[in-house]
Motif scaffolding. Sequence first.
Motif, short mmCIF file in Angstrom:
data_model
loop_
_atom_site.label_atom_id
_atom_site.label_comp_id
_atom_site.label_asym_id
_atom_site.label_seq_id
_atom_site.Cartn_x
_atom_site.Cartn_y
_atom_site.Cartn_z
N LEU A 1 0.77 -1.16 -0.07
CA LEU A 1 0.33 -0.17 0.18
C LEU A 1 0.80 1.48 0.03
O LEU A 1 0.64 1.80 -0.43
N THR A 2 1.30 1.24 0.56
CA THR A 2 2.35 2.69 0.43
C THR A 2 3.50 2.42 -0.27
O THR A 2 4.08 3.85 -0.25
N GLY A 3 3.82 1.26 -0.49
CA GLY A 3 4.86 1.20 -2.44
C GLY A 3 4.31 1.74 -3.16
O GLY A 3 4.80 3.27 -4.64
N ALA A 4 3.06 2.03 -2.92
CA ALA A 4 2.01 2.73 -4.40
C ALA A 4 1.72 3.84 -4.85
O ALA A 4 1.21 4.66 -5.66
N VAL A 5 1.89 4.25 -3.30
CA VAL A 5 2.22 6.20 -3.47
C VAL A 5 3.16 7.03 -3.94
O VAL A 5 4.25 6.98 -2.74
N ASP A 6 2.91 7.93 -4.42
CA ASP A 6 3.75 8.95 -5.47
C ASP A 6 4.09 9.81 -3.59
O ASP A 6 3.48 10.60 -3.86
N TRP A 7 5.02 9.99 -3.31
CA TRP A 7 4.97 10.62 -2.13
C TRP A 7 5.55 12.53 -2.34
O TRP A 7 5.35 13.14 -1.50
N THR A 8 5.91 12.91 -3.72
CA THR A 8 6.58 13.31 -4.00
C THR A 8 5.54 14.91 -4.52
O THR A 8 5.50 15.54 -4.06
N THR A 9 4.55 14.24 -4.47
CA THR A 9 2.99 15.06 -5.02
C THR A 9 2.46 15.14 -3.42
O THR A 9 2.28 16.11 -3.49
N VAL A 10 2.47 14.07 -2.76
CA VAL A 10 1.92 14.87 -1.13
C VAL A 10 3.02 15.80 -0.70
O VAL A 10 2.18 16.60 0.07
N VAL A 11 4.02 15.16 -0.38
CA VAL A 11 5.10 16.95 -0.21
C VAL A 11 4.89 17.89 -0.06
O VAL A 11 4.40 18.88 -0.11
N ALA A 12 4.45 17.99 -1.77
CA ALA A 12 4.02 19.00 -2.22
C ALA A 12 3.22 19.61 -1.75
O ALA A 12 2.74 21.11 -2.10
N ALA A 13 2.23 18.92 -1.96
CA ALA A 13 0.86 19.60 -1.25
C ALA A 13 0.96 19.80 -0.37
O ALA A 13 -0.04 21.25 -0.23
N VAL A 14 1.22 19.49 0.35
CA VAL A 14 1.67 20.04 2.25
C VAL A 14 2.23 21.05 2.52
O VAL A 14 1.83 21.97 2.94
N LEU A 15 3.06 21.19 1.24
CA LEU A 15 4.53 21.97 1.30
C LEU A 15 3.92 23.66 0.01
O LEU A 15 3.84 24.89 1.23
N ALA A 16 2.71 23.32 -0.45
CA ALA A 16 1.94 24.53 -0.79
C ALA A 16 0.86 25.32 -0.30
O ALA A 16 0.47 26.34 0.36
N ILE A 17 0.10 24.30 0.52
CA ILE A 17 -0.96 24.91 2.20
C ILE A 17 0.24 25.19 3.03
O ILE A 17 -0.25 26.51 3.04
N ALA A 18 0.86 25.16 3.36
CA ALA A 18 1.38 25.55 4.33
C ALA A 18 2.48 27.07 3.65
O ALA A 18 2.80 28.06 4.43
#
Length: 89
Positions: free
Chosen positions: A49-66
Motif C-alpha cells: 500500500l505505501t509503495g503505491a503512493v507517490d510521496w513527492t506529490t503529497v509533500v508538494a501539496a503539504v508544502l503548498a498549503i503551508a
Amino acid sequence: MYQSAKELANKGARKVGNLIEHSTGKVVGAVVAGGPSVALAAGPDYTALTGAVDWTTVVAAVLAIAAGVAVLYMTQKGAKLIIDAIKRA
C-alpha cells in the motif's frame, strides 16, 4: 488472594500489564502473556500500500498549503504594522 508486584515478579510471571491499587500497592489484577511466540509475532505488512503512493506529490501539496498559510500570516502582520504606523503619525 492479592499478590504484591514483587511476589508476582519472583514467581517469574511475564507481566503485560498490572493494575496496582494506589492506596495499598497490592496487585488487583495481572495479565500474563502466553509465550515468546505471542510476543514476537510480526505485524501486518503494508509495503504494497505505501509503495503505491507517490510521496513527492503529497509533500508538494503539504508544502503548498503551508506556504499559503505563511503568506496569510505575513499579510496580516504587515497590515498590523501599517495600521500601527498610521496611528502613531
